[in-house]
Design a protein around this motif. Structure first.
Motif, PDB file in Angstrom:
ATOM      1  N   MET A  13     -27.415 -11.853 -39.274  1.00 52.99           N
ATOM      2  CA  MET A  13     -28.231 -12.771 -38.502  1.00 52.99           C
ATOM      3  C   MET A  13     -27.710 -14.195 -38.706  1.00 52.99           C
ATOM      4  O   MET A  13     -27.383 -14.590 -39.812  1.00 52.99           O
ATOM      5  N   ASP A  14     -27.663 -14.950 -37.636  1.00 52.59           N
ATOM      6  CA  ASP A  14     -27.184 -16.329 -37.678  1.00 52.59           C
ATOM      7  C   ASP A  14     -28.225 -17.215 -38.358  1.00 52.59           C
ATOM      8  O   ASP A  14     -29.365 -17.318 -37.889  1.00 52.59           O
ATOM      9  N   ASP A  15     -27.833 -17.844 -39.470  1.00 50.41           N
ATOM     10  CA  ASP A  15     -28.752 -18.697 -40.228  1.00 50.41           C
ATOM     11  C   ASP A  15     -29.056 -20.020 -39.537  1.00 50.41           C
ATOM     12  O   ASP A  15     -29.857 -20.801 -40.025  1.00 50.41           O
ATOM     13  N   ARG A  16     -28.422 -20.278 -38.400  1.00 47.89           N
ATOM     14  CA  ARG A  16     -28.603 -21.575 -37.738  1.00 47.89           C
ATOM     15  C   ARG A  16     -29.496 -21.495 -36.512  1.00 47.89           C
ATOM     16  O   ARG A  16     -29.641 -22.489 -35.802  1.00 47.89           O
ATOM     17  N   THR A  17     -30.122 -20.365 -36.281  1.00 45.10           N
ATOM     18  CA  THR A  17     -31.033 -20.265 -35.139  1.00 45.10           C
ATOM     19  C   THR A  17     -32.298 -21.056 -35.464  1.00 45.10           C
ATOM     20  O   THR A  17     -32.639 -21.264 -36.639  1.00 45.10           O
ATOM     21  N   PRO A  18     -33.013 -21.518 -34.438  1.00 45.53           N
ATOM     22  CA  PRO A  18     -34.265 -22.235 -34.706  1.00 45.53           C
ATOM     23  C   PRO A  18     -35.252 -21.440 -35.570  1.00 45.53           C
ATOM     24  O   PRO A  18     -35.893 -22.002 -36.454  1.00 45.53           O
ATOM     25  N   ALA A  19     -35.345 -20.137 -35.338  1.00 49.80           N
ATOM     26  CA  ALA A  19     -36.257 -19.315 -36.141  1.00 49.80           C
ATOM     27  C   ALA A  19     -35.816 -19.281 -37.599  1.00 49.80           C
ATOM     28  O   ALA A  19     -36.645 -19.389 -38.513  1.00 49.80           O
ATOM     29  N   MET A  20     -34.523 -19.121 -37.836  1.00 48.92           N
ATOM     30  CA  MET A  20     -34.026 -19.083 -39.217  1.00 48.92           C
ATOM     31  C   MET A  20     -34.155 -20.455 -39.882  1.00 48.92           C
ATOM     32  O   MET A  20     -34.370 -20.540 -41.088  1.00 48.92           O
ATOM     33  N   GLU A  21     -34.024 -21.519 -39.120  1.00 49.49           N
ATOM     34  CA  GLU A  21     -34.252 -22.858 -39.692  1.00 49.49           C
ATOM     35  C   GLU A  21     -35.680 -22.973 -40.213  1.00 49.49           C
ATOM     36  O   GLU A  21     -35.914 -23.542 -41.280  1.00 49.49           O
ATOM     37  N   LEU A  22     -36.630 -22.403 -39.461  1.00 50.65           N
ATOM     38  CA  LEU A  22     -38.022 -22.397 -39.931  1.00 50.65           C
ATOM     39  C   LEU A  22     -38.171 -21.578 -41.205  1.00 50.65           C
ATOM     40  O   LEU A  22     -38.888 -21.981 -42.124  1.00 50.65           O
ATOM     41  N   VAL A  23     -37.498 -20.424 -41.254  1.00 49.49           N
ATOM     42  CA  VAL A  23     -37.544 -19.592 -42.453  1.00 49.49           C
ATOM     43  C   VAL A  23     -37.026 -20.381 -43.651  1.00 49.49           C
ATOM     44  O   VAL A  23     -37.641 -20.387 -44.726  1.00 49.49           O
ATOM     45  N   HIS A  24     -35.914 -21.063 -43.485  1.00 44.06           N
ATOM     46  CA  HIS A  24     -35.321 -21.826 -44.592  1.00 44.06           C
ATOM     47  C   HIS A  24     -36.202 -23.017 -44.994  1.00 44.06           C
ATOM     48  O   HIS A  24     -36.341 -23.311 -46.184  1.00 44.06           O
ATOM     49  N   LEU A  25     -36.805 -23.682 -44.016  1.00 43.67           N
ATOM     50  CA  LEU A  25     -37.723 -24.782 -44.342  1.00 43.67           C
ATOM     51  C   LEU A  25     -38.946 -24.272 -45.090  1.00 43.67           C
ATOM     52  O   LEU A  25     -39.385 -24.880 -46.076  1.00 43.67           O
ATOM     53  N   LEU A  26     -39.491 -23.157 -44.634  1.00 38.01           N
ATOM     54  CA  LEU A  26     -40.655 -22.576 -45.301  1.00 38.01           C
ATOM     55  C   LEU A  26     -40.308 -22.175 -46.727  1.00 38.01           C
ATOM     56  O   LEU A  26     -41.082 -22.420 -47.662  1.00 38.01           O
ATOM     57  N   ARG A  27     -39.132 -21.588 -46.913  1.00 38.36           N
ATOM     58  CA  ARG A  27     -38.687 -21.229 -48.260  1.00 38.36           C
ATOM     59  C   ARG A  27     -38.542 -22.470 -49.127  1.00 38.36           C
ATOM     60  O   ARG A  27     -38.964 -22.489 -50.281  1.00 38.36           O
ATOM     61  N   ALA A  28     -37.981 -23.544 -48.580  1.00 41.36           N
ATOM     62  CA  ALA A  28     -37.812 -24.780 -49.343  1.00 41.36           C
ATOM     63  C   ALA A  28     -39.166 -25.369 -49.753  1.00 41.36           C
ATOM     64  O   ALA A  28     -39.343 -25.814 -50.890  1.00 41.36           O
ATOM     65  N   VAL A  29     -40.130 -25.351 -48.842  1.00 38.94           N
ATOM     66  CA  VAL A  29     -41.479 -25.843 -49.168  1.00 38.94           C
ATOM     67  C   VAL A  29     -42.089 -24.974 -50.265  1.00 38.94           C
ATOM     68  O   VAL A  29     -42.687 -25.482 -51.221  1.00 38.94           O
ATOM     69  N   THR A  30     -41.928 -23.666 -50.146  1.00 38.31           N
ATOM     70  CA  THR A  30     -42.460 -22.741 -51.146  1.00 38.31           C
ATOM     71  C   THR A  30     -41.859 -23.007 -52.523  1.00 38.31           C
ATOM     72  O   THR A  30     -42.578 -23.046 -53.523  1.00 38.31           O
ATOM     73  N   VAL A  31     -40.549 -23.206 -52.562  1.00 33.25           N
ATOM     74  CA  VAL A  31     -39.876 -23.488 -53.831  1.00 33.25           C
ATOM     75  C   VAL A  31     -40.393 -24.794 -54.427  1.00 33.25           C
ATOM     76  O   VAL A  31     -40.679 -24.874 -55.629  1.00 33.25           O
ATOM     77  N   GLU A  32     -40.546 -25.819 -53.603  1.00 35.04           N
ATOM     78  CA  GLU A  32     -41.039 -27.110 -54.107  1.00 35.04           C
ATOM     79  C   GLU A  32     -42.466 -26.991 -54.648  1.00 35.04           C
ATOM     80  O   GLU A  32     -42.786 -27.530 -55.708  1.00 35.04           O
ATOM     81  N   PHE A  33     -43.338 -26.281 -53.925  1.00 36.45           N
ATOM     82  CA  PHE A  33     -44.701 -26.077 -54.415  1.00 36.45           C
ATOM     83  C   PHE A  33     -44.697 -25.279 -55.716  1.00 36.45           C
ATOM     84  O   PHE A  33     -45.470 -25.556 -56.633  1.00 36.45           O
ATOM     85  N   ASP A  34     -43.820 -24.290 -55.806  1.00 36.95           N
ATOM     86  CA  ASP A  34     -43.713 -23.486 -57.023  1.00 36.95           C
ATOM     87  C   ASP A  34     -43.259 -24.355 -58.199  1.00 36.95           C
ATOM     88  O   ASP A  34     -43.811 -24.260 -59.302  1.00 36.95           O
ATOM     89  N   LEU A  35     -42.262 -25.211 -57.959  1.00 36.67           N
ATOM     90  CA  LEU A  35     -41.792 -26.119 -59.021  1.00 36.67           C
ATOM     91  C   LEU A  35     -42.888 -27.091 -59.431  1.00 36.67           C
ATOM     92  O   LEU A  35     -43.059 -27.387 -60.618  1.00 36.67           O
ATOM     93  N   LEU A  36     -43.631 -27.589 -58.464  1.00 32.69           N
ATOM     94  CA  LEU A  36     -44.734 -28.502 -58.763  1.00 32.69           C
ATOM     95  C   LEU A  36     -45.800 -27.790 -59.595  1.00 32.69           C
ATOM     96  O   LEU A  36     -46.304 -28.333 -60.582  1.00 32.69           O
ATOM     97  N   GLY A  37     -46.112 -26.546 -59.228  1.00 33.30           N
ATOM     98  CA  GLY A  37     -47.076 -25.757 -59.993  1.00 33.30           C
ATOM     99  C   GLY A  37     -46.598 -25.487 -61.405  1.00 33.30           C
ATOM    100  O   GLY A  37     -47.383 -25.538 -62.366  1.00 33.30           O
ATOM    101  N   ALA A  38     -45.305 -25.204 -61.557  1.00 36.35           N
ATOM    102  CA  ALA A  38     -44.746 -24.966 -62.895  1.00 36.35           C
ATOM    103  C   ALA A  38     -44.799 -26.227 -63.744  1.00 36.35           C
ATOM    104  O   ALA A  38     -45.089 -26.161 -64.950  1.00 36.35           O
ATOM    105  N   GLU A  39     -44.553 -27.371 -63.131  1.00 37.36           N
ATOM    106  CA  GLU A  39     -44.639 -28.638 -63.874  1.00 37.36           C
ATOM    107  C   GLU A  39     -46.083 -28.904 -64.312  1.00 37.36           C
ATOM    108  O   GLU A  39     -46.339 -29.302 -65.444  1.00 37.36           O
ATOM    109  N   PHE A  40     -47.029 -28.653 -63.411  1.00 32.03           N
ATOM    110  CA  PHE A  40     -48.445 -28.801 -63.751  1.00 32.03           C
ATOM    111  C   PHE A  40     -48.804 -27.885 -64.920  1.00 32.03           C
ATOM    112  O   PHE A  40     -49.451 -28.319 -65.880  1.00 32.03           O
ATOM    113  N   ALA A  41     -48.375 -26.628 -64.826  1.00 30.95           N
ATOM    114  CA  ALA A  41     -48.671 -25.661 -65.895  1.00 30.95           C
ATOM    115  C   ALA A  41     -48.097 -26.135 -67.225  1.00 30.95           C
ATOM    116  O   ALA A  41     -48.795 -26.132 -68.248  1.00 30.95           O
ATOM    117  N   ALA A  42     -46.847 -26.553 -67.229  1.00 34.86           N
ATOM    118  CA  ALA A  42     -46.192 -26.986 -68.471  1.00 34.86           C
ATOM    119  C   ALA A  42     -46.890 -28.200 -69.075  1.00 34.86           C
ATOM    120  O   ALA A  42     -47.092 -28.265 -70.289  1.00 34.86           O
TER     121      ALA A  42
END
Length: 151
Positions: free
Chosen positions: A1-30
């Motif tokens: 699958m082409d990672d540059r399609t508009p749909a895949m761009e949304l998938v990658h943005l959503l993953r990036a937001v998820t990772v950032e929220f996860d890192l923020l949660g881990a920092e809060f926990a620590a």
């Protein structure tokens, strides 16, 4: 699958937001001597309160995929820290209910408040129809993720 399609761009943005929220949660926990599972438990309990769902240890264990002993240890830890309170259900005295203490709400707001305020401000900049589209998209993604997790 082409990672540059508009749909895949949304998938990658959503993953990036998820990772950032996860890192923020881990920092809060620590910072507050919590395990990441403690933070997820507090989020589930707050979500239950917001939806007027009676939170029980059994329900929390299912949400976190913990066995009974693990759930008890988690609730004991959060209760000792003054973040969660156990109480008896007035309708069924055999059932234990869980509630997030105000201390946990204040702690979360002091850490996550600025990012929540920023997200609200971003959302307020959208037209109501745009917000509805975003809500429908995120709700659909959440449902798809839950289906994948349960299979």
């Amino acid at each position: 699958m082409d990672d540059r399609t508009p749909a895949m761009e949304l998938v990658h943005l959503l993953r990036a937001v998820t990772v950032e929220f996860d890192l923020l949660g881990a920092e809060f926990a620590a910072r507050h001597g919590l395990h990441p599972t403690d933070v997820r438990a507090l989020i589930h309990l707050l979500d239950d309160a917001r939806s007027d769902t009676r939170a029980t240890p059994g329900r929390l264990g299912e949400q976190l995929r913990l066995n009974s002993a693990g759930t008890t240890a988690l609730v004991d830890r959060l209760e000792r820290m003054g973040l969660v309170r156990r109480s008896r259900d007035t309708a069924d005295r055999r059932r234990v209910l869980l509630e997030v203490e105000e201390k946990a709400v204040r702690l979360g707001r002091s850490f996550f408040g600025s990012v929540i305020d920023d997200v609200v401000a971003v959302s307020d900049a959208f037209e109501p129809g745009e917000r509805e589209t975003v809500r429908r998209f995120l709700t659909s993604v959440l449902e798809a993720t839950r289906r994948a997790r349960s299979s």
